[in-house]
Scaffold this motif. Structure first.
Motif, PDB file in Angstrom:
ATOM      1  N   SER A 131      44.948 -79.686  15.522  1.00 20.49           N
ATOM      2  CA  SER A 131      43.781 -80.414  16.025  1.00 20.49           C
ATOM      3  C   SER A 131      43.407 -80.040  17.459  1.00 20.49           C
ATOM      4  O   SER A 131      42.280 -80.284  17.878  1.00 20.49           O
ATOM      5  CB  SER A 131      44.016 -81.921  15.935  1.00 20.49           C
ATOM      6  N   ARG A 132      44.322 -79.439  18.202  1.00 15.80           N
ATOM      7  CA  ARG A 132      44.037 -79.113  19.608  1.00 15.80           C
ATOM      8  C   ARG A 132      43.975 -77.603  19.858  1.00 15.80           C
ATOM      9  O   ARG A 132      44.129 -77.156  20.984  1.00 15.80           O
ATOM     10  CB  ARG A 132      45.100 -79.747  20.509  1.00 15.80           C
ATOM     11  N   ARG A 133      43.744 -76.832  18.829  1.00 19.58           N
ATOM     12  CA  ARG A 133      43.687 -75.384  18.997  1.00 19.58           C
ATOM     13  C   ARG A 133      42.404 -74.976  19.712  1.00 19.58           C
ATOM     14  O   ARG A 133      41.347 -75.547  19.490  1.00 19.58           O
ATOM     15  CB  ARG A 133      43.749 -74.685  17.643  1.00 19.58           C
ATOM     16  N   THR A 134      42.507 -73.953  20.544  1.00 15.47           N
ATOM     17  CA  THR A 134      41.320 -73.433  21.223  1.00 15.47           C
ATOM     18  C   THR A 134      40.469 -72.649  20.229  1.00 15.47           C
ATOM     19  O   THR A 134      40.944 -72.234  19.160  1.00 15.47           O
ATOM     20  CB  THR A 134      41.712 -72.500  22.376  1.00 15.47           C
ATOM     21  N   LEU A 135      39.224 -72.434  20.590  1.00 19.20           N
ATOM     22  CA  LEU A 135      38.336 -71.658  19.719  1.00 19.20           C
ATOM     23  C   LEU A 135      38.858 -70.241  19.517  1.00 19.20           C
ATOM     24  O   LEU A 135      38.772 -69.688  18.420  1.00 19.20           O
ATOM     25  CB  LEU A 135      36.924 -71.629  20.292  1.00 19.20           C
ATOM     26  N   SER A 136      39.427 -69.655  20.572  1.00 15.67           N
ATOM     27  CA  SER A 136      39.929 -68.283  20.436  1.00 15.67           C
ATOM     28  C   SER A 136      41.137 -68.239  19.498  1.00 15.67           C
ATOM     29  O   SER A 136      41.271 -67.300  18.709  1.00 15.67           O
ATOM     30  CB  SER A 136      40.290 -67.701  21.806  1.00 15.67           C
ATOM     31  N   LYS A 137      41.994 -69.255  19.539  1.00 10.41           N
ATOM     32  CA  LYS A 137      43.147 -69.288  18.639  1.00 10.41           C
ATOM     33  C   LYS A 137      42.683 -69.516  17.200  1.00 10.41           C
ATOM     34  O   LYS A 137      43.194 -68.898  16.269  1.00 10.41           O
ATOM     35  CB  LYS A 137      44.121 -70.390  19.071  1.00 10.41           C
ATOM     36  N   GLU A 170      48.254 -63.996   0.557  1.00  9.03           N
ATOM     37  CA  GLU A 170      48.132 -65.106   1.489  1.00  9.03           C
ATOM     38  C   GLU A 170      48.768 -64.689   2.819  1.00  9.03           C
ATOM     39  O   GLU A 170      49.642 -63.823   2.844  1.00  9.03           O
ATOM     40  CB  GLU A 170      48.843 -66.342   0.945  1.00  9.03           C
ATOM     41  N   PRO A 171      48.373 -65.302   3.927  1.00  7.24           N
ATOM     42  CA  PRO A 171      49.035 -65.009   5.208  1.00  7.24           C
ATOM     43  C   PRO A 171      50.527 -65.309   5.117  1.00  7.24           C
ATOM     44  O   PRO A 171      50.947 -66.139   4.310  1.00  7.24           O
ATOM     45  CB  PRO A 171      48.346 -65.960   6.195  1.00  7.24           C
ATOM     46  N   LYS A 172      51.331 -64.656   5.941  1.00  8.65           N
ATOM     47  CA  LYS A 172      52.779 -64.819   5.888  1.00  8.65           C
ATOM     48  C   LYS A 172      53.238 -66.154   6.440  1.00  8.65           C
ATOM     49  O   LYS A 172      54.398 -66.508   6.318  1.00  8.65           O
ATOM     50  CB  LYS A 172      53.471 -63.695   6.649  1.00  8.65           C
ATOM     51  N   PHE A 173      52.351 -66.910   7.074  1.00  6.69           N
ATOM     52  CA  PHE A 173      52.717 -68.198   7.641  1.00  6.69           C
ATOM     53  C   PHE A 173      51.600 -69.198   7.402  1.00  6.69           C
ATOM     54  O   PHE A 173      50.450 -68.829   7.192  1.00  6.69           O
ATOM     55  CB  PHE A 173      53.007 -68.082   9.140  1.00  6.69           C
ATOM     56  N   LYS A 174      51.954 -70.471   7.402  1.00  7.52           N
ATOM     57  CA  LYS A 174      50.978 -71.537   7.236  1.00  7.52           C
ATOM     58  C   LYS A 174      50.458 -71.927   8.611  1.00  7.52           C
ATOM     59  O   LYS A 174      51.232 -72.234   9.510  1.00  7.52           O
ATOM     60  CB  LYS A 174      51.668 -72.739   6.572  1.00  7.52           C
ATOM     61  N   ALA A 175      49.168 -71.872   8.789  1.00  8.59           N
ATOM     62  CA  ALA A 175      48.564 -72.235  10.076  1.00  8.59           C
ATOM     63  C   ALA A 175      47.484 -73.277   9.823  1.00  8.59           C
ATOM     64  O   ALA A 175      46.505 -73.013   9.122  1.00  8.59           O
ATOM     65  CB  ALA A 175      47.965 -71.012  10.752  1.00  8.59           C
ATOM     66  N   ASN A 176      47.667 -74.450  10.351  1.00 12.21           N
ATOM     67  CA  ASN A 176      46.660 -75.490  10.217  1.00 12.21           C
ATOM     68  C   ASN A 176      45.578 -75.267  11.272  1.00 12.21           C
ATOM     69  O   ASN A 176      45.866 -75.212  12.457  1.00 12.21           O
ATOM     70  CB  ASN A 176      47.294 -76.865  10.442  1.00 12.21           C
ATOM     71  N   PHE A 177      44.356 -75.135  10.816  1.00 15.68           N
ATOM     72  CA  PHE A 177      43.230 -75.013  11.739  1.00 15.68           C
ATOM     73  C   PHE A 177      41.943 -75.265  10.985  1.00 15.68           C
ATOM     74  O   PHE A 177      41.860 -75.052   9.786  1.00 15.68           O
ATOM     75  CB  PHE A 177      43.192 -73.637  12.412  1.00 15.68           C
ATOM     76  N   GLU A 178      40.967 -75.760  11.706  1.00 20.28           N
ATOM     77  CA  GLU A 178      39.646 -75.944  11.132  1.00 20.28           C
ATOM     78  C   GLU A 178      38.908 -74.622  11.247  1.00 20.28           C
ATOM     79  O   GLU A 178      38.799 -74.066  12.342  1.00 20.28           O
ATOM     80  CB  GLU A 178      38.877 -77.019  11.910  1.00 20.28           C
ATOM     81  N   PRO A 179      38.417 -74.070  10.130  1.00 25.82           N
ATOM     82  CA  PRO A 179      37.683 -72.809  10.220  1.00 25.82           C
ATOM     83  C   PRO A 179      36.485 -72.932  11.156  1.00 25.82           C
ATOM     84  O   PRO A 179      35.903 -74.000  11.307  1.00 25.82           O
ATOM     85  CB  PRO A 179      37.213 -72.569   8.791  1.00 25.82           C
ATOM     86  N   ILE A 180      36.150 -71.815  11.768  1.00 28.13           N
ATOM     87  CA  ILE A 180      35.034 -71.781  12.722  1.00 28.13           C
ATOM     88  C   ILE A 180      33.730 -71.775  11.965  1.00 28.13           C
ATOM     89  O   ILE A 180      33.554 -71.155  10.983  1.00 28.13           O
ATOM     90  CB  ILE A 180      35.141 -70.540  13.632  1.00 28.13           C
ATOM     91  N   LEU A 230      41.401 -66.260  15.931  1.00 25.76           N
ATOM     92  CA  LEU A 230      42.504 -65.351  15.616  1.00 25.76           C
ATOM     93  C   LEU A 230      43.138 -65.728  14.286  1.00 25.76           C
ATOM     94  O   LEU A 230      43.379 -64.859  13.428  1.00 25.76           O
ATOM     95  CB  LEU A 230      43.544 -65.388  16.734  1.00 25.76           C
ATOM     96  N   LEU A 231      43.428 -66.998  14.079  1.00 27.62           N
ATOM     97  CA  LEU A 231      44.034 -67.438  12.818  1.00 27.62           C
ATOM     98  C   LEU A 231      43.106 -67.172  11.634  1.00 27.62           C
ATOM     99  O   LEU A 231      43.562 -66.795  10.551  1.00 27.62           O
ATOM    100  CB  LEU A 231      44.399 -68.923  12.900  1.00 27.62           C
ATOM    101  N   GLN A 232      41.807 -67.364  11.841  1.00 31.31           N
ATOM    102  CA  GLN A 232      40.836 -67.082  10.776  1.00 31.31           C
ATOM    103  C   GLN A 232      40.831 -65.599  10.437  1.00 31.31           C
ATOM    104  O   GLN A 232      40.814 -65.220   9.272  1.00 31.31           O
ATOM    105  CB  GLN A 232      39.434 -67.534  11.200  1.00 31.31           C
ATOM    106  N   ALA A 233      40.869 -64.741  11.459  1.00 28.57           N
ATOM    107  CA  ALA A 233      40.882 -63.289  11.233  1.00 28.57           C
ATOM    108  C   ALA A 233      42.151 -62.873  10.489  1.00 28.57           C
ATOM    109  O   ALA A 233      42.094 -62.033   9.575  1.00 28.57           O
ATOM    110  CB  ALA A 233      40.780 -62.548  12.566  1.00 28.57           C
TER     111      ALA A 233
END
Length: 67
Positions: A34-40, A57-67, A43-46
């Motif tokens: 919930s507190r990730r920066t736009l740049s992070k 699937e990506p090698k790790f689970k990353a919680n983030f709201e897509p941009i 990066l996670l989206q890419a």
């Protein structure tokens, strides 16, 4: 500067975890993202897009709201 021997530190951490009742079998809590920066988030989206383009699937689970 304090110097710590790795073996001594590992022994201390192991003993402390035992005192607290923490086992290595317990899953770690995931960051809710919930507190990730736009740049992070970008990066996670890419990373996710690149992995899916390769048919996986990506090698790790990353919680983030897509941009």
């Amino acid at each position: 500067m304090i110097e710590v021997d790795a073996r001594t530190y590992i022994a201390w951490v192991t003993a402390r975890k035992r005192e607290l009742g923490i086992t290595d079998q317990e899953p770690l809590a995931l960051n809710d993202g919930s507190r990730r920066t736009l740049s992070k988030r970008a990066l996670l989206q890419a990373i996710a897009d690149n992995a899916r383009a390769q048919g996986r699937e990506p090698k790790f689970k990353a919680n983030f709201e897509p941009i």
